[in-house]
Design an enzyme around this catalytic site. Structure first.
Site, PDB file in Angstrom:
ATOM      1  N   CYS A 116     -23.329   7.353  -0.598  1.00  0.00           N
ATOM      2  CA  CYS A 116     -22.235   8.275  -0.256  1.00  0.00           C
ATOM      3  C   CYS A 116     -22.784   9.599   0.271  1.00  0.00           C
ATOM      4  O   CYS A 116     -23.516  10.303  -0.427  1.00  0.00           O
ATOM      5  CB  CYS A 116     -21.369   8.538  -1.483  1.00  0.00           C
ATOM      6  SG  CYS A 116     -19.996   9.674  -1.140  1.00  0.00           S
ATOM      7  N   ASP A 120       0.788  -1.239   0.000  1.00  0.00           N
ATOM      8  CA  ASP A 120       0.000   0.000   0.000  1.00  0.00           C
ATOM      9  C   ASP A 120       0.817   1.284   0.000  1.00  0.00           C
ATOM     10  O   ASP A 120       0.406   2.268  -0.595  1.00  0.00           O
ATOM     11  CB  ASP A 120      -0.968  -0.015   1.201  1.00  0.00           C
ATOM     12  CG  ASP A 120      -1.992   1.115   1.131  1.00  0.00           C
ATOM     13  OD1 ASP A 120      -2.429   1.439   0.023  1.00  0.00           O
ATOM     14  OD2 ASP A 120      -2.351   1.642   2.188  1.00  0.00           O
ATOM     15  N   CYS A 175     -14.550   6.357   6.389  1.00  0.00           N
ATOM     16  CA  CYS A 175     -15.976   6.165   6.116  1.00  0.00           C
ATOM     17  C   CYS A 175     -16.150   4.782   5.505  1.00  0.00           C
ATOM     18  O   CYS A 175     -15.447   4.426   4.561  1.00  0.00           O
ATOM     19  CB  CYS A 175     -16.471   7.243   5.152  1.00  0.00           C
ATOM     20  SG  CYS A 175     -18.217   7.084   4.682  1.00  0.00           S
ATOM     21  N   CYS A 201     -19.763   3.123   1.645  1.00  0.00           N
ATOM     22  CA  CYS A 201     -19.798   2.496   0.322  1.00  0.00           C
ATOM     23  C   CYS A 201     -19.323   1.052   0.371  1.00  0.00           C
ATOM     24  O   CYS A 201     -19.742   0.222  -0.447  1.00  0.00           O
ATOM     25  CB  CYS A 201     -18.990   3.315  -0.687  1.00  0.00           C
ATOM     26  SG  CYS A 201     -17.218   3.399  -0.365  1.00  0.00           S
TER      27      CYS A 201
END
Length: 388
Positions: free
Chosen positions: A201, A137, A244, A247
């Site tokens: 969203c 990552d 968040c 989604c």
């Protein structure tokens, strides 16, 4: 230099990866064209990367795996399931609590995945030779397109990887190697007509399916953005204080995903739904102690408390006004500005003006918060709102 090997090793490598704790392991060649490069270019040219300048600065190296390392022939792509053991969106209804993204409720996955990848790499080199490089990552390698090409899943309309086996809950890691490994088939897109991830969203961060404007994404706003969060998005944050999951959590493919069984990936109870009042009291030492080994620690205390104060302002609970008022004298102007905004949502106009008169603020950004008209309180707060 390309390294040839006999006796197809893919099954042995996969077995070793699973034995080390990975939940998925697939292979792909890295000598083919790379469509993800064009998508990245469009993303950066449109400015949708916001303040993430490193995406633009490393764009050439991200253009193809071999732009990073010309000797690479194959990629081994692994995944670790971090599926939650409860609905990650339930906390959004607890407005006095903070919502921390599932991936950040336990230990930092970068360290966990990297340690296993290095162990796999050591075994691979001893067993089959060749040269290799390990990625988790943080390096300029587009891992989601690589995982799609290897067949771990596909990039859904929310641009995250979706797996038929693990839903949207996979941590990824990769090994580039000079070995010629037999590639697995790429995964097809199985989103169909569903657009649940786009519809949910809160900030409308998806201008179109498969496209993300990071500047509107709550994960970007609460983690990557260093200054005050733009006023147009603050109410939409709700009580999301780090990242968040909306989604991800709404994806129908999650119904096939098993809960992560591993202890190291388990959420810490203290981070599942922490009290906003308690979090607002954190000084730097307390912040570091609470988030030891957590990815949250990387954003620092001031940015985190900024997020907490926006959540305080969105709580609709005047009892939390004291938590914001105590921070009007905080050393960080970022924190003070967020405290002013929260108070503008929670206290009466008379009290807000009294606090403003008592303020000795000199920072231009905080003064702008004191002088800018504030939004009305959230519905149900029992007050018609504050405009000042």
């Amino acid at each position: 230099m390309t390294t040839s090997i006999s006796d197809a090793p893919e099954d042995l490598i996969r077995a070793e990866a699973l034995g080390l704790g990975f939940d998925a392991c697939r292979f792909t060649a890295v000598t083919t064209p790379w469509p993800a490069s064009a998508r990245l270019g469009e993303f950066v040219e449109a400015g949708r990367h916001g303040e993430m300048d490193w995406l633009a600065d490393t764009r050439e190296r991200r253009s193809h795996p071999r732009a990073m390392w010309g000797e690479a022939r194959s990629a081994i792509v692994v995944g670790v399931n971090y599926g939650p053991d409860r609905d990650p969106l339930a906390v959004l209804a607890e407005t006095g609590k903070g919502a921390i993204s599932v991936y950040a409720q336990g230990d930092d996955y970068h360290e966990l995945v990297k340690a296993r990848l290095k162990a796999l790499a050591r075994w691979l080199q001893v067993r089959f030779g060749g040269e290799l490089k390990v990625f988790v990552d943080t390096a300029p390698l587009l891992e989601k397109p690589l995982a799609e090409q290897a067949g771990l899943g596909w990039q859904g309309k929310h641009t995250n990887l979706v797996s038929r086996e693990f839903g949207s809950w996979l941590f990824l890691g990769s090994i580039l190697t000079t070995l010629d490994l037999a590639p697995d088939a790429a995964e097809a897109d199985h989103c169909g007509s569903c657009q649940a991830c786009l519809d949910i969203c809160p900030t409308r961060a998806f201008p179109a399916p498969y496209q993300l404007d990071a500047r509107r994404c709550i994960s970007y706003l609460t983690i990557e953005l260093k200054g005050p969060i733009p006023r147009e998005f603050r109410a939409s944050l709700g009580n999301r204080i780090y990242g968040c999951d909306d989604c991800l959590a709404v994806c129908p493919w999650n119904k096939f995903a098993a809960v992560a069984a591993e202890q190291k990936l388990a959420a810490r109870e203290a981070l599942r739904s922490p009290s906003l009042a308690d979090l607002a009291r954190l000084d730097d030492a307390q912040f570091r102690a609470l988030f030891a080994k957590s990815p949250v620690k990387r954003i620092g205390r001031d940015r985190f408390v900024r997020n907490v104060l926006y959540a305080v302002g969105n709580s609709g609970d005047p009892a939390l006004a004291g938590a914001a008022e105590r921070l009007l004298g905080d050393p960080s102007p970022l924190v003070r500005g967020a405290a002013v905004w929260a108070l503008g949502r929670l206290v009466s106009l008379k009290d807000f003006q009294r606090l403003r008169r008592a303020s000795h603020e000199a920072d231009a950004d905080v003064l702008a918060e004191w002088s800018t008209p504030h939004s009305a309180r959230p519905r149900g707060s029992g007050d018609p709102g504050v405009l000042c």
